[in-house]
Design a protein around this motif. Structure first.
Motif, short mmCIF file in Angstrom:
data_model
loop_
_atom_site.label_atom_id
_atom_site.label_comp_id
_atom_site.label_asym_id
_atom_site.label_seq_id
_atom_site.Cartn_x
_atom_site.Cartn_y
_atom_site.Cartn_z
N ASP A 92 0.86 -1.19 0.00
CA ASP A 92 0.00 0.00 0.00
C ASP A 92 0.89 1.23 0.00
O ASP A 92 1.93 1.28 0.68
N PHE A 93 0.45 2.26 -0.75
CA PHE A 93 1.25 3.48 -0.92
C PHE A 93 0.51 4.67 -0.32
O PHE A 93 -0.37 5.25 -0.97
N PRO A 94 0.83 5.11 0.90
CA PRO A 94 0.17 6.28 1.49
C PRO A 94 0.51 7.58 0.77
O PRO A 94 -0.24 8.54 0.83
N HIS A 95 1.67 7.63 0.11
CA HIS A 95 2.12 8.88 -0.51
C HIS A 95 2.31 8.68 -2.01
O HIS A 95 2.77 7.63 -2.47
N ALA A 96 1.94 9.73 -2.75
CA ALA A 96 2.09 9.71 -4.21
C ALA A 96 3.48 10.18 -4.59
O ALA A 96 3.92 11.25 -4.20
N SER A 97 4.17 9.37 -5.34
CA SER A 97 5.51 9.69 -5.86
C SER A 97 5.98 8.46 -6.64
O SER A 97 5.25 7.48 -6.78
N ILE A 98 7.20 8.51 -7.09
CA ILE A 98 7.79 7.35 -7.74
C ILE A 98 8.48 6.51 -6.66
O ILE A 98 9.38 6.99 -5.97
N HIS A 99 8.07 5.27 -6.53
CA HIS A 99 8.58 4.36 -5.51
C HIS A 99 9.41 3.27 -6.19
O HIS A 99 9.01 2.75 -7.24
N THR A 100 10.51 2.91 -5.58
CA THR A 100 11.33 1.80 -6.08
C THR A 100 11.16 0.62 -5.14
O THR A 100 11.49 0.69 -3.95
N LEU A 101 10.63 -0.48 -5.69
CA LEU A 101 10.43 -1.70 -4.91
C LEU A 101 11.50 -2.73 -5.29
O LEU A 101 11.86 -2.86 -6.48
N THR A 102 11.99 -3.46 -4.31
CA THR A 102 12.96 -4.52 -4.54
C THR A 102 12.38 -5.82 -3.99
O THR A 102 12.04 -5.91 -2.81
#
Length: 622
Positions: free
Chosen positions: A545-555
């Motif tokens: 789940d993403f509480p904040h909008a932005s570009i996220h990098t998942l590993t």
């Protein structure tokens, strides 16, 4: 001893130094002698402006004695003794300033006499030779060889340079050595298999040279062993057997098999026996390519023995079944060869059947090889591949045929497989009118893991994303006609109000799944600290789940391997339409979508393996 260039180099350097000394002497000694010798000439001179009929003035007073060299008297014809300082005579005021040419009657100085070259004596050999007609020697293997080469002539001591023309001195089994000062060549030769040894021997006084060409033949020593090759045809085709003092071994295309108790044969079949004699160094007495003349006897009088003088081999035709003893003899040596004559059918040495196939194992990305062999062959054997039970290869037949092949002569199955799968097929062997079949199951196991393959979906109807080990994102969608569309995208799109569900497996270099049921579940980390990551054990899924909008990098990590990708999370624009709870029964795992939805096929990509196939094809053709 084998420094054929070193002494020549030293002698050449010495000669060069001598030339330099002579040149220096010429500049200082000979020039000085010429200057002192000039007073021996009559120095009567004529001024450039005086008539030729006017006598030249002469000096009547002797020159005063001083510490300086005396000036020569103009009318003196005797040679003035040279002084310690060879300064030229100083002309008087009445002498012409122009230099006087030397009189043609002046005597030569001792230095000039020493510089005259002496006559040279050419270097020669008593016995002439050429590359096509060398001097020849013969030596027996194991016997020492020594010869002194002596040339004539020359203007000084001779040296002898040896150049081997037939072998590399750094890889010399015969131990050839030489002395450049004495011209002695020695060896303790052992090997005759490479033919005659050839040398160029150069005699030189460092100014002149003469070459002698030499050829030395090494003959084998006395025979101590006999080896026989038994073949099924006159031309030496397999099946064949090599018979030595130690064992009888099947032979096929340069490879020896495990020892056998006897050579197999069938009633009415012919075998060919070719023998070779060897000395204690392993040298064949009749050359590398020729068999030896031998005698042959059989314990069974019904056997037909025929000598082939052209091929130098025996042909034996067996009439009766049973154990036959064939004895080969030559040079006081003999070898007994047992032959089992029986009506044995053609069969593979590894047993198999349709119900219990021969099991072979290969690894994806690793070269594979297996040799199939038969017994009971009466002649050459030809091998081929066929599908199981006469049909096509069970498994992916196209992959099998593109990655595996069998050598029709040797029976070697080889290839480098890609997909981790299994194949059921047959190997067919034919010899004469006989045929036999081997049933085979080849299992290809995955290679070592090199990365992680990830499938991502959101909690609503929409695309499915596949992330390869290299981070490439492939998007799957379905158009209005139900056709699957794919495209590569830079990032996985996301929303604040919609969770992302991930499944992942470790894969090898060819995209084969390496994750096993015992492997730990995937772990997911984010570069945004507020992201919430949950493991849904009952669905084998990770929820993010993403509480904040932005570009996220998942590993995503599995079995020590990991893959990273970016999610472009857009801000919340409307109240959440879906729940973030994990899906309940009756819906597809990790999606919340109904099983009857149009994307049901896509959401099962990872579990079904279709995603692996797509990724492999993309790697192969992209």
């Amino acid at each position: 001893m084998k420094q054929s260039c070193t002494s020549t180099f030293r002698r050449s350097a010495a000669v060069g130094a001598a030339v330099a000394i002579v040149a220096a002497s010429s500049a200082f000694g000979i020039g000085a002698t010429a200057a002192v010798a000039a007073p021996t000439e009559t120095t009567t001179t004529t001024d450039a402006g005086t008539s030729a009929n006017t006598p030249a003035p002469t000096m009547t007073d002797p020159a005063p004695v001083t510490d300086e060299p005396a000036s020569p008297a103009a009318t003196t014809t005797e040679s003035a003794a040279p002084t310690a300082t060879p300064a030229p005579a100083t002309p008087t005021a009445t002498e012409s300033a122009a230099p006087t040419p030397a009189s043609p009657t002046a005597t030569a100085s001792p230095a000039a006499e020493q510089a005259a070259p002496a006559a040279s004596t050419p270097v020669t050999w008593a016995e002439p030779s050429s590359p096509s007609a060398p001097i020849t020697f013969t030596v027996t293997a194991g016997q020492p060889f020594s010869h002194t080469f002596t040339a004539q002539g020359g203007d000084g001591p001779l040296e002898y340079l040896f150049n081997s023309l037939s072998f590399d001195p750094s890889n010399d089994p015969n131990g050839w050595s030489w002395n450049e000062q004495t011209g002695v060549l020695t060896a303790a030769p052992k090997s005759s298999v490479d033919g005659p040894v050839r040398f160029e021997v150069t005699a030189t006084d460092l100014h002149q040279t003469a070459v002698q060409y030499v050829e030395i033949t090494i003959e084998p020593a006395a025979a101590v062993a006999i080896t026989t090759t038994v073949t099924s045809t006159a031309d030496g085709f397999t099946p064949a057997w090599e018979v030595t003092e130690d064992a009888i071994r099947p032979w096929s295309h340069g490879d020896l098999g495990a020892p056998v108790s006897a050579v197999p044969a069938k009633p009415g079949q012919s075998l060919w026996f070719a023998s070779a004699l060897f000395d204690r160094f392993g040298n064949p007495l009749d050359g590398r390519e020729s068999s030896s003349v031998t005698e042959l006897t059989s314990s069974d009088p019904g056997d037909v023995l025929t000598w082939d003088s052209e091929r130098r081999q025996w042909r034996v035709t067996f009439t009766d079944a049973g154990r036959h003893e064939l004895t080969v003899g030559a040079e006081g040596l003999s070898r007994t060869i047992p032959v089992d004559v029986a009506d044995t059918p053609l069969a593979f040495t590894e047993q198999s059947s349709a119900d219990t196939p021969l099991g072979l194992t290969a690894t994806s990305g690793t070269p594979f090889s297996h040799r199939f062999a038969v017994s009971g062959a009466t002649g050459p054997v030809e091998y081929s591949l066929a599908g199981a039970d006469g049909g096509d290869v069970i498994g992916d037949g196209d992959f099998f045929r593109s990655e595996f092949s069998i050598d029709p002569s040797t029976g070697v199955l080889s290839g480098t497989p890609s997909p981790a799968t299994s194949y059921d097929f047959e190997v067919i062997a034919r010899s004469g009118s006989e045929t036999t079949t081997a049933h085979v199951t080849l299992t290809v196991e995955p290679g070592a893991a090199v990365g992680v393959l990830v499938t991502a979906t959101n909690g609503a109807e929409g695309p499915v994303w596949e992330i390869g080990p290299d981070g490439t994102v492939l998007e799957y969608t379905e158009d209005g006609l139900g056709a699957v569309q794919t495209r590569t995208v830079a990032r996985v799109p996301g929303n604040q109000d919609i969770p992302l569900f991930l499944q992942a497996i470790a894969v090898d270099a060819n995209g084969n799944r390496t994750t096993t049921p015992d492997s730990p579940h995937p772990t997911v980390t984010s570069d945004v600290a507020t992201d919430r990551v949950s493991w849904l054990a009952d669905q084998d899924t990770v929820q993010v789940d993403f509480p904040h909008a932005s570009i996220h990098t998942l590993t995503v990590s599995v079995d020590g391997e990991s893959t990273s990708f970016q999610v472009d999370v857009q801000p919340l624009t409307a109240p959440a339409a879906t729940t973030t709870d994990h899906p309940t029964a009756g819906s597809l795992a990790y999606t919340g979508a109904d099983e009857s939805g149009p994307l049901a096929w896509a959401l099962g990509l990872l579990a079904s393996g279709a995603g692996l196939l797509v990724w492999r094809l993309r790697r192969r053709h992209g």
